[in-house]
Design a protein around this motif. Structure first.
Motif, PDB file in Angstrom:
ATOM      1  N   ALA A  58       0.872  -1.326  -0.015  1.00 19.41           N
ATOM      2  CA  ALA A  58      -0.010   0.054   0.008  1.00 19.41           C
ATOM      3  C   ALA A  58       0.832   1.405   0.003  1.00 19.41           C
ATOM      4  CB  ALA A  58      -1.010  -0.134   1.251  1.00 19.41           C
ATOM      5  N   ARG A  59       1.997   1.161  -0.201  1.00 21.44           N
ATOM      6  CA  ARG A  59       2.932   2.317  -0.100  1.00 21.44           C
ATOM      7  C   ARG A  59       2.739   3.189  -1.353  1.00 21.44           C
ATOM      8  NH1 ARG A  59       7.558   0.117   0.300  1.00 21.44           N
ATOM      9  NH2 ARG A  59       7.746   0.503   2.533  1.00 21.44           N
ATOM     10  N   LEU A  60       2.416   3.046  -2.593  1.00 28.38           N
ATOM     11  CA  LEU A  60       1.925   3.779  -3.696  1.00 28.38           C
ATOM     12  C   LEU A  60       0.644   4.620  -3.206  1.00 28.38           C
ATOM     13  CD1 LEU A  60       2.771   5.260  -6.366  1.00 28.38           C
ATOM     14  CD2 LEU A  60       1.744   3.054  -7.492  1.00 28.38           C
ATOM     15  N   SER A  61      -0.230   3.772  -3.130  1.00 20.50           N
ATOM     16  CA  SER A  61      -1.971   4.043  -2.678  1.00 20.50           C
ATOM     17  C   SER A  61      -1.705   4.957  -1.686  1.00 20.50           C
ATOM     18  CB  SER A  61      -2.601   2.862  -2.377  1.00 20.50           C
ATOM     19  OG  SER A  61      -2.820   2.203  -3.719  1.00 20.50           O
ATOM     20  N   LEU A  62      -0.951   4.626  -0.379  1.00 20.09           N
ATOM     21  CA  LEU A  62      -0.883   5.434   0.770  1.00 20.09           C
ATOM     22  C   LEU A  62      -0.219   6.931   0.369  1.00 20.09           C
ATOM     23  CD1 LEU A  62      -1.408   5.671   3.831  1.00 20.09           C
ATOM     24  CD2 LEU A  62       0.954   4.738   4.153  1.00 20.09           C
ATOM     25  N   ASP A 102      -5.207   7.101  -1.970  1.00 18.68           N
ATOM     26  CA  ASP A 102      -6.192   6.493  -2.679  1.00 18.68           C
ATOM     27  C   ASP A 102      -6.925   5.552  -1.776  1.00 18.68           C
ATOM     28  OD1 ASP A 102      -7.854   5.392  -4.533  1.00 18.68           O
ATOM     29  OD2 ASP A 102      -6.044   4.349  -5.817  1.00 18.68           O
ATOM     30  N   ARG A 103      -7.957   6.141  -1.198  1.00 23.81           N
ATOM     31  CA  ARG A 103      -8.554   5.371  -0.250  1.00 23.81           C
ATOM     32  C   ARG A 103      -9.273   4.206  -0.713  1.00 23.81           C
ATOM     33  NH1 ARG A 103     -10.145   8.700   4.065  1.00 23.81           N
ATOM     34  NH2 ARG A 103      -9.560  10.783   3.932  1.00 23.81           N
ATOM     35  N   VAL A 104      -9.610   3.952  -1.862  1.00 24.87           N
ATOM     36  CA  VAL A 104     -10.228   2.652  -2.507  1.00 24.87           C
ATOM     37  C   VAL A 104      -9.188   1.618  -2.847  1.00 24.87           C
ATOM     38  CG1 VAL A 104     -11.558   1.728  -4.715  1.00 24.87           C
ATOM     39  CG2 VAL A 104     -11.996   4.182  -4.097  1.00 24.87           C
ATOM     40  N   SER A 105      -8.061   1.879  -3.248  1.00 26.47           N
ATOM     41  CA  SER A 105      -7.013   1.030  -3.323  1.00 26.47           C
ATOM     42  C   SER A 105      -6.510   0.589  -1.898  1.00 26.47           C
ATOM     43  CB  SER A 105      -6.051   1.425  -4.256  1.00 26.47           C
ATOM     44  OG  SER A 105      -6.097   1.886  -5.463  1.00 26.47           O
ATOM     45  N   LEU A 106      -6.406   1.371  -1.011  1.00 24.68           N
ATOM     46  CA  LEU A 106      -5.958   0.930   0.272  1.00 24.68           C
ATOM     47  C   LEU A 106      -7.293   0.105   0.942  1.00 24.68           C
ATOM     48  CD1 LEU A 106      -4.662   4.500   1.715  1.00 24.68           C
ATOM     49  CD2 LEU A 106      -3.491   2.312   1.143  1.00 24.68           C
ATOM     50  N   SER A 107      -8.517   0.354   0.619  1.00 20.48           N
ATOM     51  CA  SER A 107      -9.640  -0.593   1.275  1.00 20.48           C
ATOM     52  C   SER A 107      -9.486  -2.032   0.621  1.00 20.48           C
ATOM     53  CB  SER A 107     -10.902   0.165   1.005  1.00 20.48           C
ATOM     54  OG  SER A 107     -11.146   1.294   1.665  1.00 20.48           O
ATOM     55  N   VAL A 108      -9.141  -1.968  -0.545  1.00 19.54           N
ATOM     56  CA  VAL A 108      -9.150  -3.282  -1.135  1.00 19.54           C
ATOM     57  C   VAL A 108      -7.860  -4.135  -0.372  1.00 19.54           C
ATOM     58  CG1 VAL A 108      -8.842  -4.594  -3.259  1.00 19.54           C
ATOM     59  CG2 VAL A 108     -10.233  -2.520  -3.341  1.00 19.54           C
ATOM     60  N   ILE A 109      -6.978  -3.385  -0.509  1.00 22.53           N
ATOM     61  CA  ILE A 109      -5.747  -4.093  -0.010  1.00 22.53           C
ATOM     62  C   ILE A 109      -5.874  -4.564   1.501  1.00 22.53           C
ATOM     63  CG2 ILE A 109      -3.222  -3.988   0.688  1.00 22.53           C
ATOM     64  CD1 ILE A 109      -2.929  -2.027  -1.690  1.00 22.53           C
ATOM     65  N   VAL A 151      -6.872 -11.629  12.596  1.00 26.08           N
ATOM     66  CA  VAL A 151      -6.944 -10.075  12.311  1.00 26.08           C
ATOM     67  C   VAL A 151      -8.273  -9.560  12.729  1.00 26.08           C
ATOM     68  CG1 VAL A 151      -6.553  -8.243  10.981  1.00 26.08           C
ATOM     69  CG2 VAL A 151      -5.158 -10.383  10.614  1.00 26.08           C
ATOM     70  N   THR A 152      -8.206  -8.530  13.626  1.00 22.79           N
ATOM     71  CA  THR A 152      -9.376  -8.011  13.998  1.00 22.79           C
ATOM     72  C   THR A 152      -9.735  -6.712  13.531  1.00 22.79           C
ATOM     73  OG1 THR A 152      -9.234  -8.985  16.214  1.00 22.79           O
ATOM     74  CG2 THR A 152     -10.825  -7.205  16.264  1.00 22.79           C
ATOM     75  N   ARG A 153      -8.731  -5.992  13.258  1.00 22.30           N
ATOM     76  CA  ARG A 153      -8.948  -4.692  12.671  1.00 22.30           C
ATOM     77  C   ARG A 153      -7.614  -4.138  12.235  1.00 22.30           C
ATOM     78  NH1 ARG A 153     -11.022   0.740  16.295  1.00 22.30           N
ATOM     79  NH2 ARG A 153     -11.499   2.097  14.578  1.00 22.30           N
ATOM     80  N   ILE A 154      -7.776  -3.233  11.032  1.00 19.95           N
ATOM     81  CA  ILE A 154      -6.756  -2.449  10.216  1.00 19.95           C
ATOM     82  C   ILE A 154      -6.842  -1.045  10.103  1.00 19.95           C
ATOM     83  CG2 ILE A 154      -5.222  -2.494   8.246  1.00 19.95           C
ATOM     84  CD1 ILE A 154      -5.730  -5.442   7.731  1.00 19.95           C
ATOM     85  N   LEU A 155      -6.060  -0.225  10.753  1.00 24.65           N
ATOM     86  CA  LEU A 155      -6.227   1.139  10.714  1.00 24.65           C
ATOM     87  C   LEU A 155      -5.195   1.761  10.067  1.00 24.65           C
ATOM     88  CD1 LEU A 155      -8.219   3.348  11.594  1.00 24.65           C
ATOM     89  CD2 LEU A 155      -6.770   3.552  13.635  1.00 24.65           C
ATOM     90  N   ILE A 156      -5.411   2.479   8.797  1.00 30.55           N
ATOM     91  CA  ILE A 156      -4.275   3.245   7.960  1.00 30.55           C
ATOM     92  C   ILE A 156      -4.673   4.562   7.969  1.00 30.55           C
ATOM     93  CG2 ILE A 156      -3.391   3.212   5.632  1.00 30.55           C
ATOM     94  CD1 ILE A 156      -4.590   0.696   4.956  1.00 30.55           C
ATOM     95  N   VAL A 211      -8.154   4.573   6.102  1.00 31.65           N
ATOM     96  CA  VAL A 211      -9.108   3.517   5.827  1.00 31.65           C
ATOM     97  C   VAL A 211      -9.107   2.756   7.246  1.00 31.65           C
ATOM     98  CG1 VAL A 211      -9.226   1.351   4.716  1.00 31.65           C
ATOM     99  CG2 VAL A 211      -8.280   3.286   3.459  1.00 31.65           C
ATOM    100  N   PRO A 212     -10.383   2.525   7.711  1.00 28.96           N
ATOM    101  CA  PRO A 212     -10.672   2.013   9.148  1.00 28.96           C
ATOM    102  C   PRO A 212     -11.369   0.615   8.642  1.00 28.96           C
ATOM    103  CG  PRO A 212     -12.290   3.578   8.808  1.00 28.96           C
ATOM    104  CD  PRO A 212     -11.374   3.825   7.726  1.00 28.96           C
ATOM    105  N   VAL A 213     -10.749  -0.547   8.731  1.00 28.74           N
ATOM    106  CA  VAL A 213     -11.117  -1.681   8.286  1.00 28.74           C
ATOM    107  C   VAL A 213     -11.314  -2.724   9.289  1.00 28.74           C
ATOM    108  CG1 VAL A 213     -11.202  -3.626   6.583  1.00 28.74           C
ATOM    109  CG2 VAL A 213     -10.578  -1.306   5.867  1.00 28.74           C
ATOM    110  N   GLY A 214     -12.301  -3.457   9.571  1.00 27.81           N
ATOM    111  CA  GLY A 214     -12.314  -4.658  10.583  1.00 27.81           C
ATOM    112  C   GLY A 214     -13.682  -4.838  11.050  1.00 27.81           C
ATOM    113  N   ASN A 215     -13.533  -5.718  12.061  1.00 33.04           N
ATOM    114  CA  ASN A 215     -14.876  -6.377  12.752  1.00 33.04           C
ATOM    115  C   ASN A 215     -15.271  -5.382  13.885  1.00 33.04           C
ATOM    116  OD1 ASN A 215     -14.824  -8.643  11.037  1.00 33.04           O
ATOM    117  ND2 ASN A 215     -13.521  -9.672  12.764  1.00 33.04           N
ATOM    118  N   ALA A 216     -16.314  -5.770  14.801  1.00 33.09           N
ATOM    119  CA  ALA A 216     -16.713  -4.897  15.765  1.00 33.09           C
ATOM    120  C   ALA A 216     -15.703  -4.446  16.750  1.00 33.09           C
ATOM    121  CB  ALA A 216     -17.693  -5.587  16.665  1.00 33.09           C
TER     122      ALA A 216
END
Length: 516
Positions: A53-57, A61-68, A78-83, A92-97
């Motif tokens: 995600a270095r190039l998207s970061l 680019d939020r879309v590319s980061l979300s896909v990754i 993995v419970t949560r990923i925060l970029i 991008v905040p991605v993850g479960n509850a």
């Protein structure tokens, strides 16, 4: 009756604690191993995510980061990923509850020397239940192993019959020792009480004799009458009372002898007065009757003293012995037994004893010894009277051999009956001369043990058996009779072999009669 193993419940608690500690250590070690492996895995995932995600970061680019990021959140741990960008804003905040907690691994993303953002990855915790579920074969196997150990302990550690018998004997010895101490205390109290009474009675008699000599003679007669009337009852109590009676008799005899000397002095004075003065016929008759009473009292005291000395003296003569055989019946089972079973058993014991007497007296070593009675067993046991027909007959040795022979026969009969689940009792024997028959009965009741033989003989009898048997004294004797009593401790090879031959002869006669 089957007894449980000692402290089996405590052993079960120990095994339960061991199982819990073993399970706890398993959970802790497994949790530590999983934590280390997840930390390494998380660091690798964060480094790989930053590379992808270095190039998207850099371009935000939020879309590319979300896909990754979604591709990494598909992992189970993995419970949560925060970029975030370089300003700290969340891209991008991605993850479960967000309620799920876990370890968070953060790393800064750089491009050259410039910081372009950061990535935070949260790994969920592993619960203890999941660890136990993963290790269920080990947990169940450990539980079954502890249960097997408990069952094995309950079977192996159960007390055997010998241990139960030994424990019961120790308890009986403890109770007997306590009762003996109580009897000793009662004997000392009674002895002090009797001494006080005798001192009071002596003072009263001395006062009475100073004023009325005739009343003193009557008091001596009443005292002797009371002593003779109470003596049988005192003997029935215990051996301590018999010794106490002997001491009182000795003190009474000393008093009687002193009184006799005083009366003899008075008689001498009366004789001198009779030479100088004339005495009427009534006074002469009264003096003669008083002298007869004093002489009779003196003869009674002398005979009592000689009888007591002969009974307690170790040098007393004897020409016959008494062999007493009693059952070792701790729980009075013989009295509770039905007559249809008790009478045949007593008849069997009587037959064995009669045949033992007959076969034993055939031995050349016991030539000149004869039986005076035909023994018969009842609930209290049996006794055999043996007499020496000449001065060379070894009647004491015959009595000891007869007692040991019957104990050997009774041991065989008892073991055979127990093997066949039939009623039988162990026995104990006592050998004494005629003067100590009553004392031996008390000794068998108080200190006698099963399969044991007590010997209470004078020095001449002990000398007869000294070359053939070994004896030992009673530990911690509390009475005169216990101090003089000896316990059979073994015999030489010749006597034991002779007894074994006689025993086999008696058993062969028994088997022949049963076949007929």
């Amino acid at each position: 009756m089957t007894y449980l193993a000692p402290r089996q419940g405590l052993f079960a608690i120990i095994l339960l604690v061991s199982f819990c500690l073993q399970t706890l250590l398993l959970v802790i070690s497994t949790d530590q191993q999983l934590s280390n492996s997840r930390a390494q895995k998380g660091e690798q995932m964060v480094a790989q995510l930053i590379d992808e995600a270095r190039l998207s970061l850099e371009n935000k680019d939020r879309v590319s980061l979300s896909v990754i990021a979604n591709r990494y959140t598909s992992e189970q741990d993995v419970t949560r990923i925060l970029i975030k960008d370089n300003n700290g804003d969340v891209l991008v905040p991605v993850g479960n509850a967000p309620m799920q907690q876990g370890d968070t691994i953060s790393q800064i993303a750089t491009k050259g020397d410039a910081v372009i953002g950061s990535v935070a990855l949260t790994l969920k915790d592993i619960s203890k239940g999941e660890i136990i579920a993963m290790q269920w074969p080990f947990v169940i196997g450990s539980m079954l192993l502890h249960l097997l150990l408990w069952l094995i302990y309950g079977y192996i550690a159960r007390p055997s019959r010998e241990q139960i018998n030994a424990l019961s004997r120790d308890i009986q010895d403890l109770h007997r020792e306590q009762y003996r101490q109580l009897d000793q205390r009662e004997f000392e109290r009674g002895y002090e009480r009797n001494l006080n009474r005798e001192s009071e009675s002596d003072s009263e008699l001395n006062l009475g004799s100073a004023s009325n000599p005739t009343g003193f003679d009557s008091a001596i007669k009443e005292t002797a009458h009371d002593t003779s009337s109470k003596k049988p009852h005192t003997r029935k109590l215990n051996i301590h009372s018999a010794v106490n009676q002997y001491v009182r008799g000795q003190q009474g005899q000393d008093t009687a002898l002193n009184t006799d000397d005083n009366n003899n002095g008075n008689e001498g004075n009366n004789g001198n007065d009779a030479e100088n003065y004339t005495v009427n016929s009534a006074g002469s008759n009264h003096t003669d009757s008083t002298q007869d009473e004093i002489a009779a009292s003196h003869e009674n005291g002398s005979s009592h003293k000689s009888a007591s000395a002969a009974r307690l003296s170790a040098t007393r003569p004897f020409d016959s012995v008494s062999v007493q055989i009693v059952f070792h019946d701790e729980f009075n089972m013989l009295e509770r037994l039905a007559p249809s079973q008790r009478l045949p058993y007593l008849a069997l014991c009587t037959q064995l004893l009669n045949q033992a007497v007959t076969e034993l007296l055939k031995q050349p070593l016991l030539l000149g010894v004869s039986a005076l009675n035909e023994p018969h067993f009842d609930e209290s046991g049996a006794y055999v009277m043996l007499k020496a027909d000449n001065s060379h007959a070894k009647v004491a040795l015959a009595g000891v051999m007869l007692g040991k022979l019957y104990l050997m026969l009774n041991k065989i009969i008892h073991d055979k009956h127990v093997e066949l689940s039939r009623f039988a009792l162990p026995a104990k024997a006592g050998v004494s001369d005629n003067a100590q028959v009553e004392a031996m009965s008390h000794l068998l009741d108080s200190v006698g043990k099963k399969e044991q033989m007590l010997i209470l003989l004078p020095n001449a009898g002990l000398k007869q058996i000294s070359h053939h048997v070994q004896v030992q004294s009673i530990m911690r004797p509390t009475t005169v009779y216990e101090r003089e009593c000896a316990i059979f401790d073994g015999g030489n090879d010749a006597m034991i072999q002779r007894l074994a031959d006689v025993r086999n002869a008696v058993l062969m006669i028994e088997e022949t009669e049963e076949q007929e």
